[in-house]
Structures are given as structure tokens and as C-alpha cells.
Design an enzyme around this catalytic site. Structure first.
Site, PDB file in Angstrom:
ATOM      1  N   ASP A 101       2.230  -2.701   0.761  1.00 23.64           N
ATOM      2  CA  ASP A 101       2.902  -2.086  -0.389  1.00 23.64           C
ATOM      3  C   ASP A 101       2.665  -2.922  -1.648  1.00 23.64           C
ATOM      4  O   ASP A 101       2.352  -4.112  -1.568  1.00 23.64           O
ATOM      5  CB  ASP A 101       4.415  -2.013  -0.136  1.00 23.64           C
ATOM      6  CG  ASP A 101       4.752  -1.096   1.028  1.00 23.64           C
ATOM      7  OD1 ASP A 101       3.935  -0.210   1.343  1.00 23.64           O
ATOM      8  OD2 ASP A 101       5.834  -1.284   1.613  1.00 23.64           O
TER       9      ASP A 101
HETATM   10  N1  URA Z   1       5.619  -2.607   6.252  1.00 18.65           N
HETATM   11  C1  URA Z   1       6.146  -2.314   5.047  1.00 18.65           C
HETATM   12  O1  URA Z   1       7.244  -1.777   4.942  1.00 18.65           O
HETATM   13  N2  URA Z   1       5.423  -2.636   3.962  1.00 18.65           N
HETATM   14  C2  URA Z   1       4.240  -3.258   4.009  1.00 18.65           C
HETATM   15  O2  URA Z   1       3.631  -3.544   2.965  1.00 18.65           O
HETATM   16  C3  URA Z   1       3.707  -3.566   5.276  1.00 18.65           C
HETATM   17  C4  URA Z   1       4.419  -3.223   6.385  1.00 18.65           C
END
Ligand code: URA
Length: 230
Positions: A101
Site C-alpha cells: 500500500d
Molecule cells: N497488507 C496490507 O494491508 N497492506 C500492505 O501493504 C501489505 C499487506
């Protein structure tokens, strides 16, 4: 292989740029007599080719590890900053394997090896990924057990069994063997908590180690081999 093709593969020159570099005498093939020609044949396994005095290395695929900072999206193009803005342009076909993310930090594998990328992401392969998770509220032993055995994140199936433990700093270390959208954040919501900071520490056999935030490096031969065998 033709010399101009070799320059294209190793130094990312177009055929025209390669011909121009050769014409200007910027290219030498060690041991070859006389000036180089674009259509001359070279053996990538044994010939040593130099561009501006630097030895070119023939590598069919590239494997890079990025320590992604927050604020960059995992995409190959976009109007905002993408992880590719942090990666040297060693190949035209680089792509991130999986996604983190925008606000997540940590290890992101970038490669131009399409078949390895697909294999690593395939649900059949279950490559382990470990995250350091800072949560809004402390986690109980019962929360850890629930994360380990699988929680309901609003999909048909519960999450697969995971590893969950607290580190010495009081942060959760969570290892997942699948990769669903926003999975870590949704798992913590499922146990009534919330992620306030997320960092990926490992991806299969790869460890982030002490790679500086925002830095990118080539994998070692051993790491690339371990990844191919993962
Ligand atoms: N899980 C999440 O919620 N975000 C990420 O960036 C990676 C795994």
C-alpha cells in the site's frame, strides 16, 4: 549475437544509438582487431565488450530489492510518485512483484522475469511474507491465536493459517502465506484493532536487512537462486 543487439540488451541502447556509439569509437571488443561494426558477431559468454571503457555485463533478467518508503504507489506508471521512480532503469520491462500500500514501507521485489514473478504470486506457491505491524492497541494472546488460525475478513474463506508473535519492541511480527488485498490491515480490523504502521521485512527467502529506506540494490547471485527455488 550482433554487437548492436548486445548493446541494446546490456546498455539499453536503441539500434540507432548503438550504431552511433560504435561509429564514434565508444565501443571496444577486447582482443578484436580493427574498428567495431554494428553487425559484427560476438559471443556474450566469452567476449568482453566495453562501452566508454566500462565492461558491459550480459544478464538476461534483473532482480532488485527496494526498501519502499511510504508515499509511493506500487505501479509501473501513474500521475503520482510510483515505486519505479526509485529504481534504476536497468531494463525496460521491470515490474513490482505484488504490491505494498501507499503508506506501507519495506521489501519490494522488482524484476523483469515475468515467469518468476507470476510463480511467486501464484496462490499455489504460498511464498511467506513477514510484516512488522504496529497496532493502535496492544494485542492479547487470544488475538494472536485468532490471527494464527484464520480470521473472517469479509470474504468466502477465512484467512489461511499464519504465524503471529510479538517482537522485543512490542510489535507484531505476522507471516502470511497468501496475499489478499489490504490483508494485514483487514486481519487486524477483524480482531478489533487497527494498523498504524506497516513494514514488510521479508519476502520468501529475501530479507530486507539493513537496506536504507528508499534505497534499491541488485539481489546477490545466491538470493536470486534462492528465489528461483522458492
Ligand atoms: N497488507 C496490507 O494491508 N497492506 C500492505 O501493504 C501489505 C499487506
Amino acid at each position: 549475437m550482433r554487437l548492436d543487439k548486445y548493446l541494446g540488451d546490456t546498455a539499453l541502447l536503441t539500434r540507432k544509438e548503438a550504431a552511433e556509439a560504435i561509429r564514434r569509437g565508444r565501443v571496444t571488443v577486447e582482443g578484436a582487431a580493427g574498428p567495431c561494426k554494428p553487425n559484427q558477431n560476438i559471443d556474450p559468454a566469452s567476449d568482453v565488450v566495453l562501452l566508454d571503457g566500462e565492461v558491459l555485463r550480459y544478464q538476461t533478467c534483473h532482480y532488485l530489492m527496494l526498501h519502499k518508503p511510504a508515499g509511493f504507489i506500487t505501479a509501473t506508471e501513474g500521475s503520482t510518485l510510483t515505486v519505479m521512480d526509485l529504481v534504476p532503469k536497468v531494463s525496460k520491462n521491470l515490474f513490482p512483484v505484488g504490491r505494498l500500500d501507499k503508506d506501507t514501507e519495506g521489501l519490494l521485489l522488482i524484476t523483469d522475469d515475468g515467469s518468476l514473478g507470476h510463480r511467486l504470486l501464484s496462490p499455489k506457491h504460498h511464498v511467506g511474507k513477514t510484516y512488522e505491524v504496529h497496532t493502535r492497541a496492544p494485542l492479547s494472546g487470544e488475538d494472536l491465536d485468532r490471527l494464527r488460525s484464520g480470521v473472517d475478513i469479509g470474504e468466502k474463506e477465512l484467512t489461511l493459517p499464519a504465524e503471529a508473535a510479538m517482537d522485543g519492541e512490542g510489535h507484531l511480527l505476522l507471516t502470511l502465506y497468501e496475499g489478499r488485498y489490504h490483508q494485514v490491515k483487514r486481519m487486524l480490523l477483524a480482531v478489533g484493532n487497527e494498523v498504524v504502521y506497516l513494514k514488510r521485512l521479508s519476502f520468501g527467502p529475501l530479507q530486507l536487512g539493513d537496506l536504507t529506506l528508499g534505497a534499491c540494490r541488485e539481489l546477490t547471485e545466491e538470493e536470486a537462486e534462492a528465489l528461483r527455488n522458492a
